[in-house]
Design a protein around this motif. Structure first.
Motif, mmCIF file in Angstrom:
data_model
loop_
_atom_site.group_PDB
_atom_site.id
_atom_site.type_symbol
_atom_site.label_atom_id
_atom_site.label_comp_id
_atom_site.label_asym_id
_atom_site.label_seq_id
_atom_site.Cartn_x
_atom_site.Cartn_y
_atom_site.Cartn_z
ATOM 1 N N VAL A 77 0.872 -1.166 0.000
ATOM 2 C CA VAL A 77 0.000 0.000 0.000
ATOM 3 C C VAL A 77 0.911 1.219 0.000
ATOM 4 O O VAL A 77 1.606 1.479 0.979
ATOM 5 C CB VAL A 77 -0.941 0.012 1.220
ATOM 6 N N TRP A 78 0.943 1.906 -1.121
ATOM 7 C CA TRP A 78 1.783 3.088 -1.255
ATOM 8 C C TRP A 78 1.077 4.282 -0.647
ATOM 9 O O TRP A 78 -0.103 4.530 -0.912
ATOM 10 C CB TRP A 78 2.076 3.360 -2.723
ATOM 11 N N ALA A 79 1.792 5.029 0.159
ATOM 12 C CA ALA A 79 1.229 6.241 0.753
ATOM 13 C C ALA A 79 1.064 7.295 -0.336
ATOM 14 O O ALA A 79 1.850 7.356 -1.289
ATOM 15 C CB ALA A 79 2.147 6.772 1.840
ATOM 16 N N THR A 80 0.047 8.104 -0.204
ATOM 17 C CA THR A 80 -0.167 9.183 -1.153
ATOM 18 C C THR A 80 0.968 10.194 -1.022
ATOM 19 O O THR A 80 1.251 10.666 0.084
ATOM 20 C CB THR A 80 -1.519 9.871 -0.891
ATOM 21 N N PRO A 81 1.642 10.506 -2.125
ATOM 22 C CA PRO A 81 2.727 11.495 -2.052
ATOM 23 C C PRO A 81 2.213 12.842 -1.562
ATOM 24 O O PRO A 81 1.078 13.238 -1.846
ATOM 25 C CB PRO A 81 3.224 11.592 -3.500
ATOM 26 N N THR A 82 3.039 13.540 -0.824
ATOM 27 C CA THR A 82 2.704 14.871 -0.327
ATOM 28 C C THR A 82 3.171 15.904 -1.331
ATOM 29 O O THR A 82 4.327 15.883 -1.755
ATOM 30 C CB THR A 82 3.383 15.126 1.027
ATOM 31 N N LEU A 83 2.269 16.787 -1.722
ATOM 32 C CA LEU A 83 2.606 17.841 -2.673
ATOM 33 C C LEU A 83 2.857 19.145 -1.941
ATOM 34 O O LEU A 83 2.178 19.457 -0.968
ATOM 35 C CB LEU A 83 1.482 18.028 -3.688
ATOM 36 N N SER A 84 3.823 19.921 -2.425
ATOM 37 C CA SER A 84 4.147 21.189 -1.767
ATOM 38 C C SER A 84 3.272 22.337 -2.258
ATOM 39 O O SER A 84 3.149 23.351 -1.585
ATOM 40 C CB SER A 84 5.625 21.525 -1.981
ATOM 41 N N SER A 85 2.656 22.191 -3.420
ATOM 42 C CA SER A 85 1.821 23.247 -3.984
ATOM 43 C C SER A 85 0.353 22.999 -3.664
ATOM 44 O O SER A 85 -0.141 21.883 -3.850
ATOM 45 C CB SER A 85 2.004 23.299 -5.503
ATOM 46 N N PRO A 86 -0.368 24.035 -3.227
ATOM 47 C CA PRO A 86 -1.805 23.878 -3.000
ATOM 48 C C PRO A 86 -2.621 23.921 -4.294
ATOM 49 O O PRO A 86 -3.832 23.764 -4.272
ATOM 50 C CB PRO A 86 -2.153 25.055 -2.097
ATOM 51 N N ALA A 87 -1.940 24.121 -5.440
ATOM 52 C CA ALA A 87 -2.640 24.236 -6.723
ATOM 53 C C ALA A 87 -3.223 22.907 -7.177
ATOM 54 O O ALA A 87 -4.159 22.873 -7.974
ATOM 55 C CB ALA A 87 -1.693 24.781 -7.790
ATOM 56 N N GLU A 88 -2.663 21.778 -6.708
ATOM 57 C CA GLU A 88 -3.152 20.459 -7.078
ATOM 58 C C GLU A 88 -3.302 19.588 -5.837
ATOM 59 O O GLU A 88 -2.683 19.832 -4.816
ATOM 60 C CB GLU A 88 -2.171 19.745 -8.025
ATOM 61 N N HIS A 89 -4.122 18.556 -5.995
ATOM 62 C CA HIS A 89 -4.223 17.520 -4.963
ATOM 63 C C HIS A 89 -4.388 16.184 -5.668
ATOM 64 O O HIS A 89 -4.666 16.118 -6.866
ATOM 65 C CB HIS A 89 -5.348 17.802 -3.963
ATOM 66 N N LEU A 90 -4.162 15.125 -4.913
ATOM 67 C CA LEU A 90 -4.171 13.778 -5.479
ATOM 68 C C LEU A 90 -5.357 12.976 -4.973
ATOM 69 O O LEU A 90 -5.765 13.122 -3.822
ATOM 70 C CB LEU A 90 -2.872 13.051 -5.110
ATOM 71 N N GLU A 91 -5.882 12.138 -5.850
ATOM 72 C CA GLU A 91 -6.968 11.221 -5.516
ATOM 73 C C GLU A 91 -6.554 9.831 -5.994
ATOM 74 O O GLU A 91 -6.204 9.664 -7.160
ATOM 75 C CB GLU A 91 -8.230 11.680 -6.247
ATOM 76 N N ARG A 92 -6.576 8.869 -5.089
ATOM 77 C CA ARG A 92 -6.130 7.518 -5.449
ATOM 78 C C ARG A 92 -6.988 6.955 -6.579
ATOM 79 O O ARG A 92 -8.207 7.028 -6.556
ATOM 80 C CB ARG A 92 -6.191 6.593 -4.243
ATOM 81 N N ALA A 93 -6.290 6.387 -7.587
ATOM 82 C CA ALA A 93 -6.976 5.778 -8.728
ATOM 83 C C ALA A 93 -6.556 4.327 -8.926
ATOM 84 O O ALA A 93 -7.095 3.647 -9.788
ATOM 85 C CB ALA A 93 -6.679 6.576 -9.999
ATOM 86 N N GLY A 94 -5.603 3.867 -8.149
ATOM 87 C CA GLY A 94 -5.119 2.499 -8.258
ATOM 88 C C GLY A 94 -4.069 2.235 -7.202
ATOM 89 O O GLY A 94 -3.772 3.091 -6.374
ATOM 90 N N GLU A 95 -3.497 1.041 -7.256
ATOM 91 C CA GLU A 95 -2.510 0.639 -6.255
ATOM 92 C C GLU A 95 -1.296 1.567 -6.236
ATOM 93 O O GLU A 95 -0.774 1.897 -5.193
ATOM 94 C CB GLU A 95 -2.061 -0.792 -6.555
ATOM 95 N N ARG A 96 -0.849 1.994 -7.415
ATOM 96 C CA ARG A 96 0.307 2.885 -7.541
ATOM 97 C C ARG A 96 -0.010 4.098 -8.395
ATOM 98 O O ARG A 96 0.863 4.682 -9.010
ATOM 99 C CB ARG A 96 1.475 2.148 -8.201
ATOM 100 N N LEU A 97 -1.285 4.478 -8.457
ATOM 101 C CA LEU A 97 -1.732 5.513 -9.387
ATOM 102 C C LEU A 97 -2.647 6.511 -8.685
ATOM 103 O O LEU A 97 -3.528 6.120 -7.918
ATOM 104 C CB LEU A 97 -2.485 4.845 -10.550
ATOM 105 N N TRP A 98 -2.427 7.808 -8.963
ATOM 106 C CA TRP A 98 -3.272 8.875 -8.430
ATOM 107 C C TRP A 98 -3.677 9.800 -9.551
ATOM 108 O O TRP A 98 -2.906 10.058 -10.477
ATOM 109 C CB TRP A 98 -2.508 9.698 -7.386
ATOM 110 N N ARG A 99 -4.903 10.310 -9.476
ATOM 111 C CA ARG A 99 -5.340 11.377 -10.377
ATOM 112 C C ARG A 99 -4.792 12.677 -9.803
ATOM 113 O O ARG A 99 -4.851 12.913 -8.596
ATOM 114 C CB ARG A 99 -6.867 11.472 -10.418
ATOM 115 N N VAL A 100 -4.305 13.537 -10.683
ATOM 116 C CA VAL A 100 -3.851 14.863 -10.285
ATOM 117 C C VAL A 100 -4.980 15.826 -10.621
ATOM 118 O O VAL A 100 -5.352 15.979 -11.786
ATOM 119 C CB VAL A 100 -2.554 15.265 -11.019
ATOM 120 N N LEU A 101 -5.557 16.443 -9.589
ATOM 121 C CA LEU A 101 -6.694 17.345 -9.761
ATOM 122 C C LEU A 101 -6.285 18.770 -9.417
ATOM 123 O O LEU A 101 -5.513 18.993 -8.470
ATOM 124 C CB LEU A 101 -7.838 16.911 -8.836
#
Length: 87
Positions: free
Chosen positions: A12-36
């Motif tokens: 189970v991969w932890a969701t990466p932490t982003l430094s910019s508030p312009a985007e956020h991540l939503e899990r889409a798979g085991e190793r995949l995130w949507r960038v919103l």
């Protein structure tokens, strides 16, 4: 008791932490995130890839016509990968 036919437990991969508030991540798979973006529009996808030297992050875009992901770039830092999807 474990046997040779038991499936290996999925990492189970932890969701990466982003430094910019312009985007956020939503899990889409085991190793995949949507960038919103801030309006929840999908900019692309972030995929974690194991590399002998460490964890790599792939910036990808989904091509709807083919249903395949197109590689935008591969980076050592999740923030750099997400930045590549801004354009």
């Amino acid at each position: 008791m474990s046997t040779l036919t038991d499936p290996a437990p999925a990492l189970v991969w932890a969701t990466p932490t982003l430094s910019s508030p312009a985007e956020h991540l939503e899990r889409a798979g085991e190793r995949l995130w949507r960038v919103l973006d801030a309006h929840d529009a999908i900019r692309g996808h972030l995929r974690v890839v194991a590399d002998p030297l460490g964890v790599r992050y792939r910036a990808e875009r989904l091509q709807l016509a083919s249903g395949a992901f197109r590689l935008v770039g591969e980076f050592w830092d999740a923030n750099d990968a997400v930045a590549a999807l801004r354009f």
